[in-house]
Every structure is written in C-alpha cells, then in structure tokens.
Design a protein around this motif. Structure first.
Motif, mmCIF file in Angstrom:
data_model
loop_
_atom_site.group_PDB
_atom_site.id
_atom_site.type_symbol
_atom_site.label_atom_id
_atom_site.label_comp_id
_atom_site.label_asym_id
_atom_site.label_seq_id
_atom_site.Cartn_x
_atom_site.Cartn_y
_atom_site.Cartn_z
ATOM 1 N N ASN A 128 11.575 -0.359 -3.493
ATOM 2 C CA ASN A 128 11.842 -0.387 -4.933
ATOM 3 C C ASN A 128 10.582 -0.767 -5.723
ATOM 4 N N LEU A 129 9.776 -1.691 -5.178
ATOM 5 C CA LEU A 129 8.545 -2.067 -5.861
ATOM 6 C C LEU A 129 7.543 -0.922 -5.870
ATOM 7 N N LEU A 130 7.468 -0.178 -4.770
ATOM 8 C CA LEU A 130 6.596 0.993 -4.747
ATOM 9 C C LEU A 130 7.033 2.025 -5.783
ATOM 10 N N GLU A 131 8.349 2.188 -5.912
ATOM 11 C CA GLU A 131 8.859 3.124 -6.912
ATOM 12 C C GLU A 131 8.476 2.677 -8.318
ATOM 13 N N ALA A 132 8.493 1.361 -8.567
ATOM 14 C CA ALA A 132 8.122 0.866 -9.895
ATOM 15 C C ALA A 132 6.624 0.999 -10.140
ATOM 16 N N LEU A 133 5.818 0.870 -9.082
ATOM 17 C CA LEU A 133 4.365 0.952 -9.246
ATOM 18 C C LEU A 133 3.879 2.362 -9.525
ATOM 19 N N THR A 134 4.708 3.381 -9.243
ATOM 20 C CA THR A 134 4.287 4.757 -9.495
ATOM 21 C C THR A 134 4.112 5.030 -10.982
ATOM 22 N N SER A 135 4.808 4.281 -11.815
ATOM 23 C CA SER A 135 4.719 4.502 -13.255
ATOM 24 C C SER A 135 3.504 3.809 -13.875
ATOM 25 N N LYS A 136 2.838 2.944 -13.112
ATOM 26 C CA LYS A 136 1.697 2.225 -13.646
ATOM 27 C C LYS A 136 0.408 3.016 -13.434
ATOM 28 N N ASN A 137 -0.662 2.520 -14.038
ATOM 29 C CA ASN A 137 -1.963 3.136 -13.863
ATOM 30 C C ASN A 137 -2.385 3.014 -12.400
ATOM 31 N N ALA A 138 -2.891 4.114 -11.852
ATOM 32 C CA ALA A 138 -3.213 4.135 -10.423
ATOM 33 C C ALA A 138 -4.293 3.124 -10.072
ATOM 34 N N LYS A 139 -5.269 2.947 -10.976
ATOM 35 C CA LYS A 139 -6.342 2.001 -10.683
ATOM 36 C C LYS A 139 -5.837 0.565 -10.711
ATOM 37 N N GLN A 140 -4.990 0.261 -11.695
ATOM 38 C CA GLN A 140 -4.487 -1.107 -11.807
ATOM 39 C C GLN A 140 -3.539 -1.465 -10.667
ATOM 40 N N ALA A 141 -2.768 -0.502 -10.226
ATOM 41 C CA ALA A 141 -1.737 -0.768 -9.214
ATOM 42 C C ALA A 141 -2.215 -0.495 -7.805
ATOM 43 N N LYS A 142 -3.484 -0.142 -7.624
ATOM 44 C CA LYS A 142 -3.950 0.228 -6.289
ATOM 45 C C LYS A 142 -3.873 -0.950 -5.328
ATOM 46 N N GLU A 143 -4.358 -2.118 -5.776
ATOM 47 C CA GLU A 143 -4.335 -3.287 -4.895
ATOM 48 C C GLU A 143 -2.910 -3.730 -4.585
ATOM 49 N N GLN A 144 -2.060 -3.724 -5.609
ATOM 50 C CA GLN A 144 -0.652 -4.097 -5.362
ATOM 51 C C GLN A 144 0.009 -3.099 -4.429
ATOM 52 N N ARG A 145 -0.267 -1.821 -4.621
ATOM 53 C CA ARG A 145 0.346 -0.807 -3.769
ATOM 54 C C ARG A 145 -0.094 -0.989 -2.317
ATOM 55 N N THR A 146 -1.346 -1.348 -2.107
ATOM 56 C CA THR A 146 -1.833 -1.551 -0.740
ATOM 57 C C THR A 146 -1.101 -2.705 -0.060
ATOM 58 N N ARG A 147 -0.943 -3.806 -0.804
ATOM 59 C CA ARG A 147 -0.229 -4.954 -0.216
ATOM 60 C C ARG A 147 1.231 -4.627 0.059
ATOM 61 N N VAL A 148 1.867 -3.918 -0.871
ATOM 62 C CA VAL A 148 3.285 -3.580 -0.673
ATOM 63 C C VAL A 148 3.452 -2.627 0.490
ATOM 64 N N GLU A 149 2.559 -1.642 0.612
ATOM 65 C CA GLU A 149 2.649 -0.703 1.737
ATOM 66 C C GLU A 149 2.424 -1.411 3.064
ATOM 67 N N ALA A 150 1.494 -2.378 3.082
ATOM 68 C CA ALA A 150 1.290 -3.151 4.312
ATOM 69 C C ALA A 150 2.542 -3.954 4.675
ATOM 70 N N GLU A 151 3.176 -4.552 3.673
ATOM 71 C CA GLU A 151 4.412 -5.306 3.930
ATOM 72 C C GLU A 151 5.525 -4.388 4.390
ATOM 73 N N LEU A 152 5.578 -3.196 3.812
ATOM 74 C CA LEU A 152 6.605 -2.239 4.205
ATOM 75 C C LEU A 152 6.413 -1.786 5.644
ATOM 76 N N GLY A 153 5.158 -1.501 6.028
ATOM 77 C CA GLY A 153 4.896 -1.120 7.416
ATOM 78 C C GLY A 153 5.230 -2.241 8.385
ATOM 79 N N SER A 154 4.918 -3.472 7.999
ATOM 80 C CA SER A 154 5.257 -4.618 8.853
ATOM 81 C C SER A 154 6.763 -4.757 9.023
#
Length: 979
Positions: A128-154
């Motif tokens: 759900n957080l990844l879905e919300a981050l898609t609407s944000k600026n890609a540069k601003q949300a890049k670091e958050q997206r990386t952390r969320v994707e790492a947590e999701l993979g874990s």
C-alpha cells in the motif's frame, strides 16, 4: 485449541459419531491399574471381611475429578503419619510428558502462524505504501521506495521460510510416537507399599527376557492359583489382578482359551470381597476377558447383574468400584449382540444415575443411554430413559448437548422409529431457554448450549421436520425472543441465524460492529491476490450464478422459513429500537443486508421483491414526528451502505485483478478508464494519446502512464491501421515491447507486488492484440522478445547446453520478481495457432517437456501449466497428460484441478460456446483416467469435478459412455454414482 477427547475402547464407531461432544473415558492403557490401600499388620484381614481405610487420591493435595469424568489412576492409599508423601512415578507421568510434547508442537505451530500473519500484514502495508509513493515525485520518493521495496522483499522471504517451517512442524506432529515401555513396572517399582522381597519379585516378572521365556498359559495358571490364597492383604489380590489384565492385553488370544469354571470362580470371589479396590479389580478382569456373546452369558450366570446393580447404587466414596462396574456394562456394546444381554434392572440403575445431577457418573450414564438409544431404542423407552435424556437437554448441563439432539434426530429420521417419541416435541426443550421470559436470563453456558443444539437441529432435514409443528411455532417464538431485554440472548439468537444460513462475516465486519464508518472496507487492498492468475481461464461466473447446488437449495428453504416466521420484522424492530446496544443494532443491520443478498440470489422473485422494498423500515410518515422519520432514513441508509459494501467485497473476491483500482490521487486517470478509448480514433488523437503515455519522452517506465497504455492496447491498437502506424511511425511499440525483454532487466527485475501486477496485465493484453493482425504477428515474430525468452528458459533445461550462474527463472526470482509473469504472456500466445508456431520456432515446446521433469521445481511446473491455454489440440495437451500421470502427487492434484474450467463448460446448444467434443470431452476423458490414480486424493478431486460437470445432460451422457469403474473408490465415488 486441543482436539476433543473421544470415548475410549468401549465406544463403537456409531457411538464415536454420535457422542463426540461427550466427556472422555479413561482408556485401559498400560497406566491403568488398581492398588489397595496400605495397612499394617494389626489391620490386615482376609478378603471376605476386609474393611479398607480410604485416604485422599494420589497426594494429599489432589482434587476430586470433575463430575462425570473417569480417573485413569485407580488407586487409593493411606500413608503412615511419619512417611512423607512421594511423587508417584509411572506411565501416568509419561503420558503427561507425551502430552507436553504435543502441546509444545501445537504452541510452535501457533507461534509460526502468528509470525506469518505479522509478516503478511507488513507485506500488505508495504504494498500500500508503494502504491501511495507512485503519485509522488520520482526523485523525492526514490529513497523511500528503495527502503520499502527492501522491506517488502524481506517480508516475502520470511513468509516463505516460515511457511516451510510450519509445514515441517505439522508433518512432524503427525508422525506416530513410540509408546513408553514397561508402564506397569514403573507403578509397582516405586510403590512404597511393597516389601523389598515383593518388589524384587515384580522386577523379575517384568524382565523382558524372563517374560519371553515363560509360557503365557503357565503364567495364567500361576496367577489363577495365586488368587486361591485366602487371608491375604487386598493389595495382594489387586496386584495379581493387574498382572492378569496385563497378560490378557499382551496376549489377546489367551482369553479365548480360558477355563470359565475355574476363572469364573476366581472372579466371583473377587466381586464378593468387602474391599472396594478388590471388587473394582474383579470388574476390570472380567471386562478384559470378554470375547463374544457366549462369554457375556457365562458372566451373567455368575450373578454379575445383581453385583453391578449393588455397586452402582453405592455412595460416592466407592467411585472406583462404581466406575469399573459401569465400564463393564459399556463393554457389552463392543460385542456383537451384546446390548441384548444388558438386563433392564441395570439400565434402570443407570437411568437413576443420569437423573442425579450431583453424581460424578451422570455424564457417562447419559452417554451410555444415548448409545443404546441409537442401537436399540426399545430398551431405553422400556426403562424410562427418554425422560432423562429430554430433561438433560432442557437443563443444558450435559456438555454434549449436540449429541443428545443428534440421537433424538436419529429417531426422527426413520418413520418406524418415530413411534418411540410420544409427543414429537422432545427437541422443543432447546427453544424454551430463549422463549421463556424467566429462563432467558439463565447462565451463559446454558444459553450457549441451547444455541448449539438449535443450530444442529436446523442444519439437518430431520431437525427441520421436528420444528415444523404448528407452523414452525418454535422458530417464531425464537425470533420473537429478540424483544426480551437480554443482551446475551439477543446476541446468541443473531448468531444462530447467521450460523444456520451459513453467513460468513466479511473481513471488515469487526470494524463495522465496533462503530466505525463504512468508507474503506470494500477496498481491494485488503483482499488476498494470487501472484499470477492463469491468463486463459474461462470466465464462468455468470454461468455458475445460475447453477444452484443442493446445499444452496436447502439454504433457500431455511431462508424462506425464517422470512415466513417473521425474521425481517423482528430485525427491523431491533434496528429501530433506540434502547438497544449500538453493536447489537449494527449486527442486525449486517444480518439484514446479508438476508437481502441471499434472498435476491436464492429465492424466487415473488419472495425477494417484497423484501427489497424494506416495508418494515420505509413507511408513510403521516402523523409521525420528524425524529422517527429521520431515524428510519438513517437505518435505511446504513442497510444500503452494508449491501453495497458486501457487493463490492464479493465482486472483488471473485475478480481480484479486475477490481484493482488506482488511488485517489489518480482519480482523473481512474475517471478516464471508465470510458474506453475509441477504437476508430483518428491519427491526430492517436499520436496525442501516445505522447501522453510518456513512453517517447521518458526511459524510466515508472513515469509511464500505464492506465492510458492499457487503454491504447485494448482500443486503437486493435485497429490494424493504428497498429501499423505505432510500429512504423513511432517508437511506441518498440520501447513498450523492449520493456518486457528479459535481458534488459526491467520487467524481469521488478518486484512482485500487487501494484506491479499491472505490468503483467498490460503484457498479456499486448500479446493478444498483436495476435489479432498480420502486422502484429510479423512484428512479434521478428522481435528479440521471444528469442531472449526462449534462451532464458533453456537456462533451466539441463539438456540444452545453456548454463548461467543465476538463471532468470531461478526459484528466488520467480517468487520475488515479476519473472513468473512471463508464463502469463506465453499463455496468451498459447491460445492461438500462430502463437504455437512461435513456440516451435524457439523450441519452447521441447523446453516445456523438460521443465516437467524437474522434480525440484514444482513452482515452475505450476506456473507453466497454470497459465497455458489447452483449448487447442496441441503438444500442450500432451504435456498436461504427462503431468497428470507421470508427476508426483502434488502436481497431479494441481493438474487435475486445471481440468475443471474445461470440463464444466456449457454445451454450444445452450450458450454458443466451445463444442464439448473438442474441449469438454477431452477434459472428461482425462478426469475419468484420474479416477484410477493410486493416490486417493487425486481420485477425490476428479470425482468432484466430474460430479460438477454432470450438471449438463450432454456431459453426463458422455461420462456414462466412458464407463468409469468406481468400485475401488467406495464412498468417495458415491456422489458421481448418484448422478
């Protein structure tokens, strides 16, 4: 929760089905033994005039067992005052240790399930957080997206690991456990009541080498000769009796060679003793010596009937003797024709015990009468046992009230047995607890027991027949009891209706009952999605909605009875009642919405149409105060909200991928998806739409407008002119198809999340669109996409010669990334003959055959078979046939389930769909073959699918022409035979 304990060896299969809710009876395992109390020399007397002294059971702090339960430790003793009580050693504590092991395994399973649920919630939150981050600026949300994707993979890796651990723990708990050895020796070895000489003798007898060397017949004669000694202590006779029982249990055939004139005399002498422990030991020896009905007749000639009756009427302090006497009576049930040897005088004594509420043996006495009622109701009626059973049902104090109701329903089921029911109102006692204004305020246990009985009644045909007297007066009284001011009774009545109608509470019901608003409960974010659905699965939901099973017919009957009995009216009154609890009113609103939904689906229109008007809530407002009208409107609005939320939840569960909606931030795009782009779009609009997709201006696929891309694929690109323009005039299609190329590691490296499933859907639509025209086929034929995909598949083919350090279709990649989505794209091609030609060009058919031979990649086999389209007669059907017969059990079951979507297709004469001779009959032939699978689970799945397919007459006739043999399946094949 620990599984219920069922009755021990004295319970027959019929009794086990009937009385599974009754109290448990201690089994006659190795731990069961009898021991007499300790006495010094001054108190020693002979067997004929011994007066035992009784002390507390076990240690001095032991408590009496609960009423109706049997103690497995059948000994009482009194220690000298100078002696410190010891902790008893023996098989009883060994049983506790085995029980602790089982509890530990259950605790570990519970912990693992809790951890899996926790990681699943983390996964859903990350998605759900990844879905919300898609609407944000890609540069601003890049670091958050990386952390969320790492947590999701874990979380994904932890879920896989925990699931594997849970499966191993469940498998380990099912393994048989080795029983403890030398159970009786532990009891006697640590007993403080025996002299060293006696203990040494016992130890010598318990020596396995000595036991094996001695003849069982010689040991038997030695024990019987030892029982002839008179004037010995009671513990002497108890010890010999325990040894005799142990010998009979170790050598079961020995009891068929007993000399009853001698053996019966020894037993009769023990039963006439003044020591309660010796008498109990005599009953136990007699019970283990029973072989057939003739042995029962010999036992009765020893005047055991009178002795059993005298033992049962003794005071409660003689519980050991009374318990063994009742066990002896119950042993008659295990012998063919043995129930006819039970005298009525003993049965009347058991009835008297069943009517005594304070007796410890009351529950087991009721259980005995229930078993006898099923097997020979005449005896129970003759001794007046029906009144005791009816009273126990009315009291609600018997812990197995469902068993009571089942036994009485057993008589209702057969016309010849209904004569034993004098009034046919015996089961109405369960409703009295709710309909009586005074009894409705009874204890919670009594109300819950009556509720469980009512649910059991209304879930069977005999039960509905039993409450049909006087126009279902019992059900009407139950529903009218909702007006009583008892919160617990009201809540239980609503639970009864929910359970009878088999209404499953939706996932958002707890939040709704807690008082929260119905705003986001229908969101698909909370629903469980499959990672890669079969791309060619036939949509048969509309067909299935018109096909109602026999169980749904029964639910329709119950719903009609409840509606006729006034369910809508009482629910409306409860909803409008201002004094009622908020949670109770919301529960009634939820039930009202479910009732409307079921009525619309199951009942004829003349029933459902009148309900949908909500005449009980929406009435004329003439003369009503404004507050009343406003309240009615508010309740109607809540019912409408519940109905709409239920509809969304059910639609999302049936079509999880079609129901995926974008977030509120993309409301503009979501609004545009409601209107498909024009198929005949002109060139200017088409070029503008391509530019709006951002494919031509951005290389980052995260910035592409995927909703608009799907619209173009499903709309203008189906026009050959526009497709040719997209191929030759722009780089739109080149970049889009390049996104799916495996070696670019864009689609193949994307994490497998719910939001990213849109890339899979777009790819499937693209493959189908390209196959519609010659231009698309030519472009796909020459593209690098299929060539690279074939090369990646060859990496896991051990005969191809291609190797890679980390193949694209490795286990980790298929579960964590969208790599498994390539099989969905291949499935879209497999439904077209030209797509199969592309398979053959890049040798994908041969590679697929080799994938089926991989015994360590079940996930890959399931992805391959689950996404292919077997409509065409091709090599794919041969692959499926191979998986059905040559794979291991798990894959055979999975492949058998795949045949369902083809076997239940309607004939062309009714729907105009695929001819059954090309698809349905092929699937039916394979299913008939699966009936002969060596694994019963596979045959059971095949029977279920064939039974469902036989809904159509033409399919039924073809199944008959196949002439399947069902004799080897026994009861599993019964549903198909009944067709």
């Amino acid at each position: 929760m620990n599984p219920p304990k069922y009755p021990a060896s004295s319970v027959t299969p019929t009794q086990d089905h009937l009385v599974r809710h009754g109290r448990s009876i201690s089994s006659d395992g190795a731990q069961e033994g009898l021991q007499a109390p300790f006495r010094d020399g001054r108190e020693a007397r002979s067997m004929s005039n011994a007066h035992p002294i009784f002390g507390p059971r076990g240690s001095s702090l032991a408590q009496w067992p609960p009423p109706g339960s049997f103690s497995s430790d059948l000994k009482t003793m009194t220690l000298p005052r100078t002696t410190t009580p010891r902790t008893e050693q023996g098989p009883i504590f060994a049983d506790y240790r085995s029980g602790d092991s089982e509890k530990a395994s259950e605790q570990r399973q519970t912990d693992l399930r809790d951890q899996i649920n926790k990681e699943t919630k983390i996964k859903i939150g990350s998605e759900n957080l990844l879905e919300a981050l898609t609407s944000k600026n890609a540069k601003q949300a890049k670091e958050q997206r990386t952390r969320v994707e790492a947590e999701l993979g874990s979380s994904n890796r932890k879920i896989i690991e925990l699931t594997s651990q849970l499966e191993e723990e469940i498998e380990r708990s099912k393994r048989p456990k080795t029983p403890p050895r030398n159970g009786l020796s532990a009891i006697f070895q640590g007993s403080p009541m025996k002299s060293p000489r006696d203990r040494d003798g016992i130890l010598q007898d318990e020596n396995p080498a000595v036991e094996e060397s001695e003849s069982p017949t010689f040991v038997l004669s030695e024990i019987l000769q030892a029982l002839e000694n008179e004037g010995m202590l009671p513990d002497y006779y108890v010890e010999k009796a325990n040894r005799l029982v142990d010998l009979l249990k170790k050598y079961p055939s020995l009891k068929y060679d007993l000399a009853w004139p001698i053996f019966g005399l020894r037993v009769q002498t023990m039963l006439l003793s003044q020591s309660r422990e010796v008498v109990a030991a005599g009953y136990r020896v007699t019970r283990h010596a029973i072989t057939d009905r003739r042995s029962l007749q010999i036992i009765r000639r020893l005047n055991v009937d009178e002795l059993v009756m005298l033992s049962l009427v003794k005071e409660s302090k003689a519980d050991i003797e009374r318990e063994q006497a009742l066990k002896l009576v119950r042993a008659f049930f295990d012998v063919k024709g043995g129930i006819h040897e039970i005298p009525n005088v003993v049965l009347r004594t058991i009835v008297a015990i069943a009517e005594h509420h304070e007796d410890r043996l009351r529950n087991i006495s009721i259980l005995t009468l229930l078993e006898l009622l099923v097997r020979n109701p005449t005896q129970v009626v003759d001794v007046g046992g029906m009144a005791s059973l009816t009273q126990a049902l009315l009291d609600g104090s018997y812990p197995g009230c469902e068993s009571l109701a089942s036994a009485i329903l057993f008589l209702f089921d057969k016309p010849k047995d209904r004569v034993y029911l004098k009034s046919c109102h015996e089961l109405d006692a369960a409703f009295t607890v709710f309909t009586d204004p005074i009894a409705v305020h009874s204890s919670e246990e009594k109300l819950k027991a009556s509720a469980s009985v009512i649910i059991a009644l209304l879930q069977s045909w005999p039960g509905v027949y039993s409450v049909s007297n006087d126009g279902f007066a019992a059900i009407k009284g139950l529903l009218l009891s909702l007006a009583y001011p008892s919160l617990l009774a009201r809540d239980l009545i609503l639970d009864i209706v929910n359970a009878v109608l088999q209404i499953r509470a939706p996932s958002w019901s707890s939040s709704f009952l807690a008082g929260r608003r119905l705003t986001t409960y229908g969101r698909v974010a909370n629903l469980k999605l499959e990672p890669f659905p079969p791309s060619t699965a036939t949509s048969l939901e509309d067909e299935e909605e018109t096909r109602i099973s026999l169980s749904e017919h029964y639910l329709a009957l119950l719903l009609a009875i409840l509606i006729q009995s006034g369910l809508p009216r009482v629910l409306a009154n409860l909803i409008q009642e201002e004094e009622a609890e908020s949670a109770l009113r919301r529960k009634a609103i939820l039930l009202h919405g479910e009732m409307l939904n079921m009525a619309n689906r199951l009942l004829p229109q003349k029933y459902s149409a009148s309900l949908q008007r909500l005449s009980q809530l929406v009435v004329a407002d003439d003369g009503q105060p404004p507050e009343t009208s406003l309240h009615q409107v508010s309740m109607t609005y809540q019912i409408d909200s519940v109905s709409r939320t239920l509809h969304r939840s059910q639609a999302a569960s049936k079509h999880p991928f079609d129901a995926t909606m974008p977030s509120k931030t993309n409301s503009r795009v979501f609004h545009s998806t409601k209107h498909q782009v024009d198929y005949d779009m002109d060139e200017i609009r088409f070029r503008a739409a391509i530019a709006d997709t951002q494919i031509l201006s951005h290389a980052n696929f995260l910035k592409w407008d995927w909703h608009l891309i799907e619209e173009l694929i499903d709309g203008p690109l189906k026009n050959p002119k526009r497709l040719n323009e997209a191929i030759t005039g722009t780089k739109f299609l080149k970049r889009l198809l390049g996104f799916y190329r495996p070696f670019k590691y864009r689609f193949s490296a994307t994490l497998n999340t719910k939001l990213n499933q849109r890339y899979v859907r777009a790819g499937v639509s693209l493959m189908k669109t390209l196959l519609r025209s010659n231009e698309g086929i030519a472009y796909l034929w020459d593209s690098k996409f299929l060539r690279q995909l074939g090369e990646c598949l060859s990496q896991i083919d051990r005969t191809s010669g291609f190797f890679a350090d980390e193949p694209l279709f490795s286990n980790w990649r298929t579960s964590s990334t969208l790599t498994g989505g390539y099989f969905s794209l291949l499935g879209a091609l497999s439904g077209d003959p030209r797509g199969l030609q592309m398979f053959e060009r890049w040798h994908m058919i041969n590679i697929s055959y080799h994938i089926l031979d991989l015994r360590d990649r079940d996930d890959l086999v399931e992805l391959l078979l689950g996404n292919m389209d077997f409509t065409l007669d091709s090599h794919l059907r041969v692959m499926l046939s191979k998986a059905l017969t040559a794979s291991h059990k798990h894959i055979r079951i999975f492949s058998t389930k795949l045949l369902r979507q083809y076997a239940i297709q309607a004939p062309r004469s009714e729907t105009g769909l695929q001819c059954p001779s090309s698809v349905c009959e092929w699937a039916i032939r394979l299913l008939v073959t699966q009936l002969y699978d060596p694994e019963v689970e596979v045959s059971e799945v095949a029977v279920q699918i064939l039974e469902e397919s036989c809904h159509w007459k033409s399919h039924l006739e073809y199944v008959v022409r196949c002439r399947p043999q069902l004799d080897h399946l026994n009861s599993i094949g019964a549903p198909l035979l009944l067709r």
